[in-house]
Design a protein around this motif. Sequence first.
Motif, PDB file in Angstrom:
ATOM      1  N   SER A  45       0.832  -1.202   0.000  1.00  0.00           N
ATOM      2  CA  SER A  45       0.000   0.000   0.000  1.00  0.00           C
ATOM      3  C   SER A  45       0.870   1.256   0.000  1.00  0.00           C
ATOM      4  N   ALA A  46       1.902   1.276   0.840  1.00  0.00           N
ATOM      5  CA  ALA A  46       2.806   2.422   0.900  1.00  0.00           C
ATOM      6  C   ALA A  46       3.539   2.605  -0.423  1.00  0.00           C
ATOM      7  N   SER A  47       3.978   1.501  -1.003  1.00  0.00           N
ATOM      8  CA  SER A  47       4.667   1.559  -2.296  1.00  0.00           C
ATOM      9  C   SER A  47       3.740   2.108  -3.377  1.00  0.00           C
ATOM     10  N   ASN A  48       2.499   1.681  -3.360  1.00  0.00           N
ATOM     11  CA  ASN A  48       1.521   2.160  -4.347  1.00  0.00           C
ATOM     12  C   ASN A  48       1.283   3.666  -4.205  1.00  0.00           C
ATOM     13  N   ILE A  49       1.234   4.143  -2.965  1.00  0.00           N
ATOM     14  CA  ILE A  49       1.023   5.573  -2.731  1.00  0.00           C
ATOM     15  C   ILE A  49       2.184   6.379  -3.305  1.00  0.00           C
ATOM     16  N   LEU A  50       3.409   5.946  -3.028  1.00  0.00           N
ATOM     17  CA  LEU A  50       4.582   6.680  -3.493  1.00  0.00           C
ATOM     18  C   LEU A  50       4.731   6.599  -5.012  1.00  0.00           C
ATOM     19  N   GLU A  51       4.419   5.462  -5.577  1.00  0.00           N
ATOM     20  CA  GLU A  51       4.540   5.302  -7.031  1.00  0.00           C
ATOM     21  C   GLU A  51       3.429   6.047  -7.780  1.00  0.00           C
ATOM     22  N   ASN A  52       2.327   6.301  -7.102  1.00  0.00           N
ATOM     23  CA  ASN A  52       1.201   6.993  -7.728  1.00  0.00           C
ATOM     24  C   ASN A  52       0.838   8.260  -6.942  1.00  0.00           C
ATOM     25  N   GLU A  53       1.868   8.985  -6.524  1.00  0.00           N
ATOM     26  CA  GLU A  53       1.651  10.147  -5.666  1.00  0.00           C
ATOM     27  C   GLU A  53       0.739  11.184  -6.317  1.00  0.00           C
ATOM     28  N   GLY A  54       0.963  11.461  -7.591  1.00  0.00           N
ATOM     29  CA  GLY A  54       0.128  12.440  -8.286  1.00  0.00           C
ATOM     30  C   GLY A  54      -1.334  12.026  -8.307  1.00  0.00           C
ATOM     31  N   PHE A  56      -2.757   9.978  -6.232  1.00  0.00           N
ATOM     32  CA  PHE A  56      -3.252   9.982  -4.858  1.00  0.00           C
ATOM     33  C   PHE A  56      -3.681  11.386  -4.446  1.00  0.00           C
ATOM     34  N   ARG A  57      -2.914  12.386  -4.847  1.00  0.00           N
ATOM     35  CA  ARG A  57      -3.256  13.776  -4.534  1.00  0.00           C
ATOM     36  C   ARG A  57      -4.503  14.215  -5.310  1.00  0.00           C
ATOM     37  N   ILE A  58      -4.608  13.784  -6.545  1.00  0.00           N
ATOM     38  CA  ILE A  58      -5.790  14.109  -7.349  1.00  0.00           C
ATOM     39  C   ILE A  58      -7.037  13.496  -6.725  1.00  0.00           C
ATOM     40  N   GLY A  59      -6.878  12.299  -6.156  1.00  0.00           N
ATOM     41  CA  GLY A  59      -8.009  11.652  -5.489  1.00  0.00           C
ATOM     42  C   GLY A  59      -8.528  12.483  -4.342  1.00  0.00           C
ATOM     43  N   LEU A  60      -7.620  13.064  -3.567  1.00  0.00           N
ATOM     44  CA  LEU A  60      -8.034  13.933  -2.463  1.00  0.00           C
ATOM     45  C   LEU A  60      -8.759  15.171  -2.992  1.00  0.00           C
ATOM     46  N   ILE A  61      -8.213  15.777  -4.042  1.00  0.00           N
ATOM     47  CA  ILE A  61      -8.838  16.970  -4.624  1.00  0.00           C
ATOM     48  C   ILE A  61     -10.220  16.647  -5.172  1.00  0.00           C
ATOM     49  N   ALA A  62     -10.350  15.486  -5.813  1.00  0.00           N
ATOM     50  CA  ALA A  62     -11.647  15.081  -6.359  1.00  0.00           C
ATOM     51  C   ALA A  62     -12.685  14.935  -5.251  1.00  0.00           C
ATOM     52  N   ASP A  63     -12.284  14.316  -4.147  1.00  0.00           N
ATOM     53  CA  ASP A  63     -13.193  14.173  -3.012  1.00  0.00           C
ATOM     54  C   ASP A  63     -13.587  15.534  -2.448  1.00  0.00           C
ATOM     55  N   LEU A  64     -12.608  16.421  -2.300  1.00  0.00           N
ATOM     56  CA  LEU A  64     -12.884  17.740  -1.735  1.00  0.00           C
ATOM     57  C   LEU A  64     -13.852  18.524  -2.620  1.00  0.00           C
ATOM     58  N   LEU A  65     -13.673  18.442  -3.930  1.00  0.00           N
ATOM     59  CA  LEU A  65     -14.595  19.103  -4.850  1.00  0.00           C
ATOM     60  C   LEU A  65     -16.000  18.504  -4.727  1.00  0.00           C
ATOM     61  N   LEU A 115      -0.061   9.769   2.932  1.00  0.00           N
ATOM     62  CA  LEU A 115       1.055  10.168   2.073  1.00  0.00           C
ATOM     63  C   LEU A 115       2.088  10.977   2.852  1.00  0.00           C
ATOM     64  N   HIS A 116       1.602  11.857   3.706  1.00  0.00           N
ATOM     65  CA  HIS A 116       2.477  12.785   4.427  1.00  0.00           C
ATOM     66  C   HIS A 116       3.529  12.051   5.261  1.00  0.00           C
ATOM     67  N   VAL A 117       3.141  10.997   5.943  1.00  0.00           N
ATOM     68  CA  VAL A 117       4.107  10.286   6.802  1.00  0.00           C
ATOM     69  C   VAL A 117       5.190   9.577   5.981  1.00  0.00           C
ATOM     70  N   LEU A 118       4.855   9.264   4.724  1.00  0.00           N
ATOM     71  CA  LEU A 118       5.830   8.595   3.865  1.00  0.00           C
ATOM     72  C   LEU A 118       6.829   9.573   3.252  1.00  0.00           C
ATOM     73  N   LYS A 119       6.480  10.877   3.296  1.00  0.00           N
ATOM     74  CA  LYS A 119       7.312  11.881   2.627  1.00  0.00           C
ATOM     75  C   LYS A 119       8.040  12.808   3.596  1.00  0.00           C
ATOM     76  N   THR A 120       7.731  12.710   4.881  1.00  0.00           N
ATOM     77  CA  THR A 120       8.285  13.640   5.864  1.00  0.00           C
ATOM     78  C   THR A 120       9.617  13.137   6.403  1.00  0.00           C
ATOM     79  N   GLU A 121      10.658  13.944   6.257  1.00  0.00           N
ATOM     80  CA  GLU A 121      12.016  13.524   6.640  1.00  0.00           C
ATOM     81  C   GLU A 121      12.158  13.288   8.141  1.00  0.00           C
TER      82      GLU A 121
END
Length: 234
Positions: A45-54, A56-65, A115-121
């Motif tokens: 699941s984590a690998s899928n999120i990172l490989e499809n980050e764009g 994944f972000r579009i999915g959030l925007i679609a939901d918000l709209l 996504l955030h926890v996977l990208k935060t240093e």
Amino acid sequence: MENQIQTTQKFRLMGLIYVLIIILAGFSQGYVREGIFIPGDPATSASNILENEGLFRIGLIADLLAFLLDAIISVMLYLLLKPYGKMLALVSSSLRLLAHPAIGTLNLLNHYLALHVLKTETIQASFEVPQIESLSYLFLDAHGYGYLLAGAFFGVHCALLGFQLIRSGIFQKILGALMVLAGLGYLIETFGDFAFPGNESLFAWIVGITAALGEVTLALYLLIKGSKIKSTTS
């Protein structure tokens, strides 16, 4: 004639908004998260999120709209149906506002944090990779349960909306019956998943079929047959 044109435009706008909500929410939940989140497999699941980050972000925007549009259509439904029972229309629309514009929007934090926890240093420096993957998985899993909680409010809304459609006399009664059925489907999924774990797929099929019969039919009816609906609203 002018009033009739305005009424037709109003219903078709409502139908267009409803169709957009269905498309946006279906894309985010049915395509993005369903394709990325692998139950029981945090690493994949984590690998899928990172490989499809764009995506994944579009999915959030679609939901918000979709949730923003849901707030608009909640008000439109109230104005449409209040002549046939103001209190019932208010309760029904309030439940819809609570379901997605309120609970659903806050629940998007879980989507983003996965996504955030996977990208935060700083997090990467403090935890091992499997721990971070498990944390991301936890947020996505929590999002699913948040969706179910919103579904309880939305299910009652759909059932009340169906009753209002039948009561108003301005819609085909079958539309009201199908919306009541959709409401029951949402409630079955929410309470069924919490009360009878292990049957999530069955409950998902039930809500998928009933929601399609009720919501999609109503949205298309408003969009296509709007000119044939007579309303007492101004």
